[in-house]
Design an enzyme around this catalytic site. Structure first.
Site, mmCIF file in Angstrom:
data_model
loop_
_atom_site.group_PDB
_atom_site.id
_atom_site.type_symbol
_atom_site.label_atom_id
_atom_site.label_comp_id
_atom_site.label_asym_id
_atom_site.label_seq_id
_atom_site.Cartn_x
_atom_site.Cartn_y
_atom_site.Cartn_z
ATOM 1 N N ASP A 1 4.590 5.408 -27.309
ATOM 2 C CA ASP A 1 3.722 4.233 -27.252
ATOM 3 C C ASP A 1 2.385 4.656 -26.667
ATOM 4 O O ASP A 1 2.307 5.609 -25.888
ATOM 5 C CB ASP A 1 4.346 3.122 -26.389
ATOM 6 C CG ASP A 1 3.757 1.762 -26.720
ATOM 7 O OD1 ASP A 1 4.422 0.972 -27.427
ATOM 8 O OD2 ASP A 1 2.595 1.490 -26.307
ATOM 9 N N LYS B 1 -6.865 -9.227 -39.162
ATOM 10 C CA LYS B 1 -8.129 -9.230 -39.937
ATOM 11 C C LYS B 1 -8.140 -8.087 -40.944
ATOM 12 O O LYS B 1 -7.813 -6.943 -40.587
ATOM 13 C CB LYS B 1 -9.322 -9.054 -38.994
ATOM 14 C CG LYS B 1 -9.590 -10.259 -38.141
ATOM 15 C CD LYS B 1 -10.873 -10.082 -37.368
ATOM 16 C CE LYS B 1 -11.035 -11.234 -36.398
ATOM 17 N NZ LYS B 1 -11.922 -10.945 -35.302
ATOM 18 N N GLU C 1 11.309 6.276 -32.671
ATOM 19 C CA GLU C 1 10.768 4.913 -32.639
ATOM 20 C C GLU C 1 9.281 4.959 -32.296
ATOM 21 O O GLU C 1 8.885 5.453 -31.232
ATOM 22 C CB GLU C 1 11.494 4.025 -31.618
ATOM 23 C CG GLU C 1 10.961 2.591 -31.740
ATOM 24 C CD GLU C 1 11.501 1.596 -30.726
ATOM 25 O OE1 GLU C 1 12.295 1.971 -29.844
ATOM 26 O OE2 GLU C 1 11.080 0.428 -30.811
ATOM 27 N N ASP D 1 1.907 -4.079 -33.869
ATOM 28 C CA ASP D 1 0.737 -4.976 -33.842
ATOM 29 C C ASP D 1 0.297 -5.271 -35.277
ATOM 30 O O ASP D 1 0.075 -4.341 -36.059
ATOM 31 C CB ASP D 1 -0.415 -4.316 -33.078
ATOM 32 C CG ASP D 1 -0.021 -4.020 -31.640
ATOM 33 O OD1 ASP D 1 0.482 -4.928 -30.970
ATOM 34 O OD2 ASP D 1 -0.188 -2.864 -31.205
ATOM 35 N N ASP E 1 7.555 -10.083 -37.061
ATOM 36 C CA ASP E 1 7.495 -11.547 -37.142
ATOM 37 C C ASP E 1 6.333 -11.975 -38.029
ATOM 38 O O ASP E 1 6.189 -13.161 -38.317
ATOM 39 C CB ASP E 1 7.271 -12.132 -35.743
ATOM 40 C CG ASP E 1 5.993 -11.569 -35.137
ATOM 41 O OD1 ASP E 1 5.955 -10.335 -34.911
ATOM 42 O OD2 ASP E 1 5.026 -12.321 -34.953
HETATM 43 C C1 LIG Z 1 3.728 -5.759 -30.256
HETATM 44 S S1 LIG Z 1 4.236 -4.314 -29.395
HETATM 45 C C2 LIG Z 1 5.964 -4.168 -29.805
HETATM 46 C C3 LIG Z 1 6.711 -3.308 -28.824
HETATM 47 C C4 LIG Z 1 8.218 -3.135 -29.112
HETATM 48 N N1 LIG Z 1 8.457 -2.451 -30.355
HETATM 49 C C5 LIG Z 1 8.935 -4.455 -29.088
HETATM 50 O O1 LIG Z 1 9.462 -4.879 -30.132
HETATM 51 O O2 LIG Z 1 9.011 -5.068 -28.018
HETATM 52 C C6 LIG Z 1 3.510 -3.005 -30.350
HETATM 53 C C7 LIG Z 1 3.454 -1.687 -29.584
HETATM 54 O O3 LIG Z 1 2.953 -0.661 -30.439
HETATM 55 C C8 LIG Z 1 2.108 0.195 -29.682
HETATM 56 N N2 LIG Z 1 1.201 0.870 -30.628
HETATM 57 C C9 LIG Z 1 0.277 0.288 -31.429
HETATM 58 N N3 LIG Z 1 -0.356 1.206 -32.177
HETATM 59 C C10 LIG Z 1 0.183 2.411 -31.844
HETATM 60 C C11 LIG Z 1 -0.057 3.749 -32.269
HETATM 61 N N4 LIG Z 1 -0.970 4.021 -33.204
HETATM 62 N N5 LIG Z 1 0.667 4.740 -31.713
HETATM 63 C C12 LIG Z 1 1.613 4.460 -30.768
HETATM 64 N N6 LIG Z 1 1.892 3.216 -30.334
HETATM 65 C C13 LIG Z 1 1.186 2.194 -30.852
HETATM 66 C C14 LIG Z 1 1.404 -0.745 -28.725
HETATM 67 O O4 LIG Z 1 0.903 -0.079 -27.598
HETATM 68 C C15 LIG Z 1 2.519 -1.749 -28.376
HETATM 69 O O5 LIG Z 1 3.247 -1.379 -27.219
#
Ligand SMILES: C[S@@+](CC[C@H](N)C(=O)[O-])C[C@H]1O[C@@H](n2cnc3c(N)ncnc32)[C@H](O)[C@@H]1O
Length: 198
Positions: free
Chosen positions: A63, A117, A38, A113, A149
Protein backbone atom coordinates in the site's frame (compact mmCIF):
# COMPACT_ATOMS: atom_id res chain seq x y z
CA UNK A 1 16.25 18.48 -20.74
CA UNK A 2 17.33 20.58 -17.71
CA UNK A 3 15.76 19.67 -14.39
CA UNK A 4 15.63 21.79 -11.25
CA UNK A 5 17.79 21.00 -8.21
CA UNK A 6 14.67 20.16 -6.21
CA UNK A 7 13.52 17.74 -8.89
CA UNK A 8 16.99 16.15 -9.04
CA UNK A 9 16.96 15.70 -5.22
CA UNK A 10 13.51 14.09 -5.42
CA UNK A 11 14.68 11.66 -8.12
CA UNK A 12 17.72 10.79 -6.02
CA UNK A 13 15.47 10.10 -2.97
CA UNK A 14 13.21 7.92 -5.11
CA UNK A 15 16.18 5.94 -6.39
CA UNK A 16 17.48 5.35 -2.84
CA UNK A 17 14.01 4.30 -1.64
CA UNK A 18 13.63 1.88 -4.53
CA UNK A 19 17.06 0.37 -3.88
CA UNK A 20 16.20 -0.14 -0.18
CA UNK A 21 12.83 -1.67 -1.08
CA UNK A 22 14.47 -4.04 -3.55
CA UNK A 23 17.02 -5.16 -0.94
CA UNK A 24 14.29 -5.69 1.68
CA UNK A 25 12.01 -7.63 -0.69
CA UNK A 26 14.95 -9.75 -1.93
CA UNK A 27 15.91 -10.65 1.65
CA UNK A 28 12.35 -11.38 2.85
CA UNK A 29 11.42 -13.48 -0.19
CA UNK A 30 14.70 -15.32 -0.70
CA UNK A 31 13.87 -18.90 -1.71
CA UNK A 32 10.18 -18.12 -2.34
CA UNK A 33 8.84 -19.34 -5.71
CA UNK A 34 5.31 -17.95 -5.63
CA UNK A 35 3.07 -15.60 -3.66
CA UNK A 36 -0.49 -14.46 -3.20
CA UNK A 37 -0.32 -10.73 -3.98
CA UNK A 38 -2.68 -8.04 -2.71
CA UNK A 39 -2.35 -4.54 -4.17
CA UNK A 40 -3.74 -1.63 -2.13
CA UNK A 41 -4.11 -3.79 0.99
CA UNK A 42 -5.20 -0.90 3.24
CA UNK A 43 -5.25 -2.02 6.89
CA UNK A 44 -4.43 -5.62 5.99
CA UNK A 45 -7.70 -7.19 7.21
CA UNK A 46 -8.14 -9.47 4.23
CA UNK A 47 -4.54 -10.59 3.82
CA UNK A 48 -3.86 -11.31 7.48
CA UNK A 49 -7.07 -13.32 7.68
CA UNK A 50 -6.18 -15.22 4.49
CA UNK A 51 -2.60 -15.80 5.65
CA UNK A 52 -3.77 -17.08 9.02
CA UNK A 53 -6.05 -19.67 7.39
CA UNK A 54 -3.49 -20.60 4.68
CA UNK A 55 -0.18 -20.86 6.56
CA UNK A 56 1.45 -22.67 3.62
CA UNK A 57 0.90 -19.68 1.30
CA UNK A 58 3.41 -16.82 1.24
CA UNK A 59 1.34 -13.63 1.07
CA UNK A 60 2.46 -10.12 0.10
CA UNK A 61 0.47 -6.92 0.54
CA UNK A 62 1.45 -3.45 -0.56
CA UNK A 63 0.00 0.00 0.00
CA UNK A 64 1.08 3.57 -0.63
CA UNK A 65 0.25 4.78 2.88
CA UNK A 66 2.81 4.22 5.64
CA UNK A 67 0.46 4.26 8.63
CA UNK A 68 -1.77 1.65 6.99
CA UNK A 69 1.25 -0.60 6.48
CA UNK A 70 2.19 -0.12 10.15
CA UNK A 71 -1.30 -1.38 11.11
CA UNK A 72 -0.80 -4.37 8.79
CA UNK A 73 2.55 -5.19 10.39
CA UNK A 74 1.05 -4.89 13.90
CA UNK A 75 -1.59 -7.46 12.94
CA UNK A 76 1.16 -9.84 11.75
CA UNK A 77 3.10 -9.42 14.97
CA UNK A 78 0.04 -9.92 17.19
CA UNK A 79 -0.96 -13.09 15.33
CA UNK A 80 2.58 -14.41 14.84
CA UNK A 81 2.21 -14.61 11.05
CA UNK A 82 5.53 -15.28 9.40
CA UNK A 83 4.05 -16.13 5.98
CA UNK A 84 2.59 -12.63 5.45
CA UNK A 85 4.71 -9.63 4.34
CA UNK A 86 3.68 -6.01 3.88
CA UNK A 87 5.46 -3.17 2.14
CA UNK A 88 4.88 0.53 1.72
CA UNK A 89 5.16 0.76 -2.03
CA UNK A 90 3.50 1.97 -5.19
CA UNK A 91 2.11 -0.84 -7.34
CA UNK A 92 4.23 -0.49 -10.47
CA UNK A 93 7.33 0.34 -8.44
CA UNK A 94 6.81 -2.82 -6.41
CA UNK A 95 6.42 -4.96 -9.53
CA UNK A 96 9.71 -3.50 -10.79
CA UNK A 97 11.67 -4.45 -7.67
CA UNK A 98 10.10 -7.88 -7.10
CA UNK A 99 12.51 -10.63 -8.25
CA UNK A 100 11.51 -11.75 -11.74
CA UNK A 101 11.46 -15.41 -10.72
CA UNK A 102 8.54 -14.94 -8.28
CA UNK A 103 5.19 -16.15 -9.66
CA UNK A 104 1.71 -15.02 -8.55
CA UNK A 105 -0.59 -17.83 -7.39
CA UNK A 106 -3.36 -15.27 -7.09
CA UNK A 107 -3.70 -11.48 -7.20
CA UNK A 108 -6.32 -9.63 -5.22
CA UNK A 109 -7.57 -6.05 -5.55
CA UNK A 110 -10.25 -5.01 -3.05
CA UNK A 111 -12.06 -1.70 -3.11
CA UNK A 112 -9.32 0.19 -4.98
CA UNK A 113 -9.72 3.97 -5.18
CA UNK A 114 -12.24 4.55 -8.03
CA UNK A 115 -10.88 7.87 -9.36
CA UNK A 116 -14.33 8.87 -10.68
CA UNK A 117 -13.28 11.82 -12.91
CA UNK A 118 -12.43 10.74 -16.47
CA UNK A 119 -9.22 12.80 -16.44
CA UNK A 120 -8.04 10.75 -13.43
CA UNK A 121 -8.86 7.29 -14.83
CA UNK A 122 -5.19 6.77 -15.68
CA UNK A 123 -4.53 6.65 -11.90
CA UNK A 124 -6.70 3.53 -11.48
CA UNK A 125 -4.65 0.46 -10.63
CA UNK A 126 -6.42 -1.64 -13.27
CA UNK A 127 -4.80 -0.70 -16.58
CA UNK A 128 -3.76 -2.76 -19.59
CA UNK A 129 -0.09 -2.40 -18.58
CA UNK A 130 -0.90 -3.79 -15.12
CA UNK A 131 -2.83 -6.76 -16.58
CA UNK A 132 0.11 -7.39 -18.96
CA UNK A 133 2.54 -7.45 -16.05
CA UNK A 134 0.27 -9.74 -13.99
CA UNK A 135 -0.12 -12.08 -16.96
CA UNK A 136 3.68 -12.39 -17.22
CA UNK A 137 3.88 -13.49 -13.60
CA UNK A 138 0.80 -15.72 -13.46
CA UNK A 139 0.66 -19.35 -14.59
CA UNK A 140 -2.28 -20.63 -16.68
CA UNK A 141 -5.42 -21.17 -14.62
CA UNK A 142 -4.33 -18.95 -11.72
CA UNK A 143 -6.53 -15.98 -10.94
CA UNK A 144 -6.97 -12.24 -10.54
CA UNK A 145 -9.76 -11.34 -8.08
CA UNK A 146 -11.30 -7.85 -8.12
CA UNK A 147 -13.99 -6.37 -5.87
CA UNK A 148 -15.38 -2.82 -5.81
CA UNK A 149 -18.42 -0.91 -4.59
CA UNK A 150 -18.02 1.46 -7.56
CA UNK A 151 -20.09 0.28 -10.54
CA UNK A 152 -18.19 2.36 -13.18
CA UNK A 153 -14.81 1.05 -11.98
CA UNK A 154 -16.17 -2.49 -11.91
CA UNK A 155 -17.38 -2.10 -15.51
CA UNK A 156 -14.00 -0.60 -16.49
CA UNK A 157 -12.30 -3.70 -15.06
CA UNK A 158 -14.66 -6.07 -16.88
CA UNK A 159 -13.96 -4.21 -20.16
CA UNK A 160 -10.19 -4.35 -19.63
CA UNK A 161 -10.33 -8.07 -18.81
CA UNK A 162 -12.56 -8.89 -21.77
CA UNK A 163 -10.22 -6.98 -24.11
CA UNK A 164 -7.08 -8.69 -22.78
CA UNK A 165 -5.83 -11.81 -24.59
CA UNK A 166 -4.40 -13.42 -21.41
CA UNK A 167 -7.35 -13.07 -19.02
CA UNK A 168 -10.75 -14.75 -19.15
CA UNK A 169 -13.58 -14.00 -16.73
CA UNK A 170 -14.57 -17.12 -14.84
CA UNK A 171 -18.21 -16.67 -13.86
CA UNK A 172 -18.25 -19.97 -11.95
CA UNK A 173 -15.22 -19.15 -9.77
CA UNK A 174 -15.74 -19.08 -6.04
CA UNK A 175 -14.43 -16.01 -4.19
CA UNK A 176 -11.23 -17.23 -2.53
CA UNK A 177 -11.78 -16.00 1.02
CA UNK A 178 -14.51 -13.98 2.70
CA UNK A 179 -13.67 -11.55 5.47
CA UNK A 180 -14.75 -7.92 5.70
CA UNK A 181 -12.08 -5.36 4.89
CA UNK A 182 -12.22 -1.88 6.41
CA UNK A 183 -13.77 -0.50 3.22
CA UNK A 184 -16.09 -3.45 2.58
CA UNK A 185 -17.67 -2.87 5.98
CA UNK A 186 -18.56 0.71 4.94
CA UNK A 187 -20.32 -0.30 1.71
CA UNK A 188 -23.95 -1.35 1.20
CA UNK A 189 -23.19 -3.26 -1.98
CA UNK A 190 -20.23 -4.36 -4.03
CA UNK A 191 -19.38 -6.28 -7.20
CA UNK A 192 -16.81 -9.04 -7.65
CA UNK A 193 -15.12 -10.63 -10.62
CA UNK A 194 -12.57 -13.43 -10.90
CA UNK A 195 -10.53 -13.82 -14.07
CA UNK A 196 -8.21 -16.67 -14.87
CA UNK A 197 -4.96 -16.58 -16.79
CA UNK A 198 -5.35 -18.16 -20.22
C1 LIG B 1 -10.12 2.45 -0.72
S1 LIG B 1 -8.65 1.74 -0.05
C2 LIG B 1 -9.06 0.02 0.13
C3 LIG B 1 -8.16 -0.69 1.10
C4 LIG B 1 -8.45 -2.19 1.31
N1 LIG B 1 -8.25 -2.95 0.11
C5 LIG B 1 -9.84 -2.40 1.84
O1 LIG B 1 -10.67 -3.02 1.15
O2 LIG B 1 -10.11 -1.99 2.98
C6 LIG B 1 -7.55 1.73 -1.44
C7 LIG B 1 -6.09 1.55 -1.02
O3 LIG B 1 -5.27 1.45 -2.19
C8 LIG B 1 -4.05 2.14 -1.95
N2 LIG B 1 -3.49 2.50 -3.27
C9 LIG B 1 -4.04 3.32 -4.20
N3 LIG B 1 -3.25 3.40 -5.28
C10 LIG B 1 -2.17 2.61 -5.04
C11 LIG B 1 -1.00 2.28 -5.79
N4 LIG B 1 -0.81 2.78 -7.01
N5 LIG B 1 -0.10 1.45 -5.23
C12 LIG B 1 -0.31 0.92 -3.99
N6 LIG B 1 -1.40 1.19 -3.24
C13 LIG B 1 -2.33 2.02 -3.75
C14 LIG B 1 -4.47 3.33 -1.12
O4 LIG B 1 -3.40 3.87 -0.39
C15 LIG B 1 -5.56 2.74 -0.22
O5 LIG B 1 -5.06 2.26 1.02
Amino acid sequence: MEISEAHARELEKQAVRKKELKAQVGADLAGVDSILFEAGCGHGHWLTSYGETHPEQVCVGIDLISWRIRKCLDKCTKRGLDNVHFYKAELLEYLEVLPESIRFDRTVLLFPDPWPKAKHHRRRMVQTAFLDELAKRTDMGNTFCFRSDDRPYFEWTIEHLEAHPNWEIDASAVWPHETETYFQELMDEYFSVVAKRV
